[in-house]
Design a protein around this motif. Structure first.
Motif, PDB file in Angstrom:
ATOM      1  N   MET A   1      58.641  49.323   9.020  1.00  0.00           N
ATOM      2  CA  MET A   1      59.864  49.533   9.984  1.00  0.00           C
ATOM      3  C   MET A   1      59.589  50.957  10.529  1.00  0.00           C
ATOM      4  SD  MET A   1      63.081  48.125   7.773  1.00  0.00           S
ATOM      5  CE  MET A   1      64.199  49.004   8.940  1.00  0.00           C
ATOM      6  N   ALA A   2      59.226  51.564   9.705  1.00  0.00           N
ATOM      7  CA  ALA A   2      58.936  53.412   9.937  1.00  0.00           C
ATOM      8  C   ALA A   2      57.500  53.286  10.846  1.00  0.00           C
ATOM      9  CB  ALA A   2      58.931  54.255   8.612  1.00  0.00           C
ATOM     10  N   THR A   3      56.583  52.890  10.372  1.00  0.00           N
ATOM     11  CA  THR A   3      55.338  52.865  11.193  1.00  0.00           C
ATOM     12  C   THR A   3      55.684  51.997  12.513  1.00  0.00           C
ATOM     13  OG1 THR A   3      54.202  52.604   8.997  1.00  0.00           O
ATOM     14  CG2 THR A   3      53.085  52.297  11.141  1.00  0.00           C
ATOM     15  N   GLY A   4      56.139  50.986  12.694  1.00  0.00           N
ATOM     16  CA  GLY A   4      56.495  50.139  13.708  1.00  0.00           C
ATOM     17  C   GLY A   4      57.135  50.979  14.928  1.00  0.00           C
ATOM     18  N   ILE A   5      58.372  51.769  14.264  1.00  0.00           N
ATOM     19  CA  ILE A   5      58.971  52.559  15.319  1.00  0.00           C
ATOM     20  C   ILE A   5      58.290  53.741  15.806  1.00  0.00           C
ATOM     21  CG2 ILE A   5      60.428  54.099  13.580  1.00  0.00           C
ATOM     22  CD1 ILE A   5      61.726  51.986  17.020  1.00  0.00           C
ATOM     23  N   LEU A   6      57.563  54.352  14.944  1.00  0.00           N
ATOM     24  CA  LEU A   6      56.974  55.445  15.374  1.00  0.00           C
ATOM     25  C   LEU A   6      55.639  55.065  16.444  1.00  0.00           C
ATOM     26  CD1 LEU A   6      56.183  57.646  12.278  1.00  0.00           C
ATOM     27  CD2 LEU A   6      57.583  57.992  14.125  1.00  0.00           C
ATOM     28  N   SER A   7      55.345  53.815  16.390  1.00  0.00           N
ATOM     29  CA  SER A   7      54.266  53.494  17.313  1.00  0.00           C
ATOM     30  C   SER A   7      55.099  53.072  18.685  1.00  0.00           C
ATOM     31  CB  SER A   7      53.571  52.029  16.903  1.00  0.00           C
ATOM     32  OG  SER A   7      52.705  51.429  17.893  1.00  0.00           O
ATOM     33  N   VAL A   8      56.173  52.785  18.559  1.00  0.00           N
ATOM     34  CA  VAL A   8      57.140  52.456  19.825  1.00  0.00           C
ATOM     35  C   VAL A   8      57.478  53.712  20.432  1.00  0.00           C
ATOM     36  CG1 VAL A   8      59.166  51.684  20.718  1.00  0.00           C
ATOM     37  CG2 VAL A   8      58.215  50.344  19.065  1.00  0.00           C
ATOM     38  N   GLY A   9      57.790  54.714  19.550  1.00  0.00           N
ATOM     39  CA  GLY A   9      58.019  56.193  20.111  1.00  0.00           C
ATOM     40  C   GLY A   9      56.932  56.819  20.832  1.00  0.00           C
ATOM     41  N   LEU A  10      55.657  56.639  20.129  1.00  0.00           N
ATOM     42  CA  LEU A  10      54.459  56.983  20.669  1.00  0.00           C
ATOM     43  C   LEU A  10      54.012  56.594  22.109  1.00  0.00           C
ATOM     44  CD1 LEU A  10      52.582  57.693  17.390  1.00  0.00           C
ATOM     45  CD2 LEU A  10      53.448  59.553  18.919  1.00  0.00           C
ATOM     46  N   HIS A  11      54.286  55.243  22.019  1.00  0.00           N
ATOM     47  CA  HIS A  11      54.125  54.594  23.329  1.00  0.00           C
ATOM     48  C   HIS A  11      54.962  54.908  24.391  1.00  0.00           C
ATOM     49  CE1 HIS A  11      53.598  51.125  26.163  1.00  0.00           C
ATOM     50  NE2 HIS A  11      54.805  51.038  26.205  1.00  0.00           N
ATOM     51  N   THR A  13      56.304  57.938  24.700  1.00  0.00           N
ATOM     52  CA  THR A  13      55.903  59.216  25.171  1.00  0.00           C
ATOM     53  C   THR A  13      54.451  59.435  25.735  1.00  0.00           C
ATOM     54  OG1 THR A  13      55.163  59.843  22.934  1.00  0.00           O
ATOM     55  CG2 THR A  13      57.370  60.430  23.903  1.00  0.00           C
ATOM     56  N   GLY A  14      53.727  58.175  25.799  1.00  0.00           N
ATOM     57  CA  GLY A  14      52.239  58.307  26.508  1.00  0.00           C
ATOM     58  C   GLY A  14      51.212  58.418  25.441  1.00  0.00           C
ATOM     59  N   HIS A  15      51.466  58.503  24.162  1.00  0.00           N
ATOM     60  CA  HIS A  15      50.507  58.673  23.327  1.00  0.00           C
ATOM     61  C   HIS A  15      49.882  57.404  22.675  1.00  0.00           C
ATOM     62  CE1 HIS A  15      52.772  62.479  22.978  1.00  0.00           C
ATOM     63  NE2 HIS A  15      51.452  63.157  22.813  1.00  0.00           N
ATOM     64  N   ALA A  16      48.895  56.828  23.695  1.00  0.00           N
ATOM     65  CA  ALA A  16      48.567  55.411  23.637  1.00  0.00           C
ATOM     66  C   ALA A  16      47.738  55.052  22.476  1.00  0.00           C
ATOM     67  CB  ALA A  16      47.734  54.825  24.816  1.00  0.00           C
ATOM     68  N   VAL A  17      46.775  56.193  22.154  1.00  0.00           N
ATOM     69  CA  VAL A  17      45.872  56.020  21.030  1.00  0.00           C
ATOM     70  C   VAL A  17      46.662  56.023  19.752  1.00  0.00           C
ATOM     71  CG1 VAL A  17      43.923  56.990  19.754  1.00  0.00           C
ATOM     72  CG2 VAL A  17      44.083  56.989  22.409  1.00  0.00           C
ATOM     73  N   LEU A  18      47.306  57.262  19.534  1.00  0.00           N
ATOM     74  CA  LEU A  18      48.123  57.151  18.289  1.00  0.00           C
ATOM     75  C   LEU A  18      49.032  56.095  18.154  1.00  0.00           C
ATOM     76  CD1 LEU A  18      49.090  60.915  18.067  1.00  0.00           C
ATOM     77  CD2 LEU A  18      47.453  59.829  16.582  1.00  0.00           C
ATOM     78  N   SER A  19      49.514  55.551  19.053  1.00  0.00           N
ATOM     79  CA  SER A  19      50.349  54.379  19.067  1.00  0.00           C
ATOM     80  C   SER A  19      49.859  53.184  18.680  1.00  0.00           C
ATOM     81  CB  SER A  19      51.331  53.976  20.404  1.00  0.00           C
ATOM     82  OG  SER A  19      52.096  52.901  20.419  1.00  0.00           O
ATOM     83  N   GLY A  20      48.493  53.019  19.210  1.00  0.00           N
ATOM     84  CA  GLY A  20      47.582  51.723  18.740  1.00  0.00           C
ATOM     85  C   GLY A  20      47.329  51.763  17.364  1.00  0.00           C
ATOM     86  N   ILE A  21      47.094  52.995  16.778  1.00  0.00           N
ATOM     87  CA  ILE A  21      46.602  53.155  15.505  1.00  0.00           C
ATOM     88  C   ILE A  21      47.887  52.780  14.588  1.00  0.00           C
ATOM     89  CG2 ILE A  21      46.056  54.619  13.629  1.00  0.00           C
ATOM     90  CD1 ILE A  21      44.161  56.040  15.682  1.00  0.00           C
ATOM     91  N   LEU A  22      48.823  53.373  14.798  1.00  0.00           N
ATOM     92  CA  LEU A  22      50.059  52.818  14.085  1.00  0.00           C
ATOM     93  C   LEU A  22      50.413  51.445  14.196  1.00  0.00           C
ATOM     94  CD1 LEU A  22      52.234  56.061  14.280  1.00  0.00           C
ATOM     95  CD2 LEU A  22      50.719  55.314  12.404  1.00  0.00           C
ATOM     96  N   LEU A  23      50.289  50.811  15.331  1.00  0.00           N
ATOM     97  CA  LEU A  23      50.679  49.327  15.634  1.00  0.00           C
ATOM     98  C   LEU A  23      49.729  48.533  14.587  1.00  0.00           C
ATOM     99  CD1 LEU A  23      51.876  47.144  16.851  1.00  0.00           C
ATOM    100  CD2 LEU A  23      50.282  47.419  18.821  1.00  0.00           C
ATOM    101  N   ALA A  24      48.295  49.103  14.640  1.00  0.00           N
ATOM    102  CA  ALA A  24      47.521  48.129  13.740  1.00  0.00           C
ATOM    103  C   ALA A  24      47.685  48.190  12.541  1.00  0.00           C
ATOM    104  CB  ALA A  24      46.000  48.491  14.020  1.00  0.00           C
TER     105      ALA A  24
END
Length: 314
Positions: A1-11, A13-24
């Motif tokens: 849950m925590a990792t997924g929502i941070l991926s959403v938040g980073l998406h 705010t335009g941080h695509a790479v970090l968001s993708g890493i956390l999504l994986a």
């Protein structure tokens, strides 16, 4: 849950790479936990039933909806729809069992009934916007109001002493309002409502975010007043509400035409990332050789237990 929502938040705010890493990473964790969940059901039904009776079991639903929402934002609508269908199948079973076993003075996990329900509302609204499926939007509206009712009911069962003694899951009291605000803002973006309904949803999103921020401040003050620096697995339930508050601020800012919320939302997001990293370090240390769950830590616990037994009166 925590990792997924941070991926959403980073998406957001335009941080695509970090968001993708956390999504994986979130996807890998979800698969591992889903396998364990299914294994318990097949190999040890009694254990599965005992775990399903508790509010934290609803984290499975919430995690699935968060991951599904992120996949929808990524453009993988079919996968997101499959995850929503899975969450919908599991949700009523776990919800009924959890509510049936509510007791007075419960920890923050009692609010997961609201979190899971609002998670369904968020994902339904997100898919409604992506697919143009109005029935999903209307279903999300029903789930949104239902989640608020569950929040009020859970509030009467929450033990306020958890502010001083909670191991981390007391933060869900605020996080449940954050995901409710996110659900309201996502419903606004579907464009399915008349002016009155849209205005009501915007007002609800702002009010819920305000109440969430109030909880955030109270919880931070409680953490300073009653420090609990030691790692506990329930600290993941601190990282999730923090990340959800950031995502809610970013989303409400768009839905309520309040662009000034983007700045605070970004600040809250990086605070949540820092807390997530701190909890991750604590988790890794607990699994290390000297940690309570590592080999030497387990041996030390076993020796302590034997020592206590030897001293026990016969």
């Amino acid at each position: 849950m925590a990792t997924g929502i941070l991926s959403v938040g980073l998406h957001l705010t335009g941080h695509a790479v970090l968001s993708g890493i956390l999504l994986a990473l979130a996807s890998a964790l979800w698969l591992a936990l889903a396998a364990a969940f299914a294994s318990h059901l097949v190999r040890d039904p009694a254990r599965w039933e005992s775990e399903a009776d508790t509010p934290p079991a609803l984290a499975a639903v919430a995690a699935t909806t968060v991951l599904g929402t992120r996949f929808s934002l990524f453009g993988w609508q079919t996968l997101a729809e499959a995850l929503l269908a899975l969450a919908v199948l599991v949700w009523p079973v776990l919800l009924v069992e959890a509510v049936r076993h509510w007791e007075p003075r419960m920890p923050g996990g009692v609010f997961l009934c609201c979190v899971a329900t609002e998670g369904l509302a968020v994902q339904a609204a997100t898919l409604a916007s992506a697919d143009g499926a109005s029935w999903l939007g209307h279903t999300g509206m029903v789930l949104f109001w239902g989640g608020l009712v569950l929040y009020v009911l859970a509030l009467f069962h929450f033990d306020l002493r958890q502010l001083a003694t909670g191991a981390g899951d007391q933060w869900i009291a605020g996080g449940a309002l954050a995901i409710s605000a996110l659900a309201a803002s996502e419903l606004v973006t579907t464009g399915l409502w008349n002016d009155d309904d849209t205005g009501a949803l915007r007002s609800a999103s702002v009010l819920l975010l305000t109440l969430d921020v109030a909880w955030y401040v109270v919880l931070v003050v409680a953490e300073v007043w009653w420090p609990r620096p030691r790692y506990d697995i329930r600290r993941w339930s601190t990282a999730f509400p923090m990340g959800m508050t950031a995502a809610a601020a970013l989303s409400v800012g768009t839905a309520a035409d309040a662009p000034w919320l983007r700045g605070p939302g970004q600040v809250l997001l990086w605070i949540a990332v820092a807390v997530w990293l701190a909890v991750l370090v604590g988790a890794l240390r607990s699994l290390g050789p000297l940690g309570p769950h590592g080999p030497l830590g387990s041996l030390r616990s076993l020796r302590s237990l034997r020592s206590l037994r030897s001293r026990a009166p016969r």
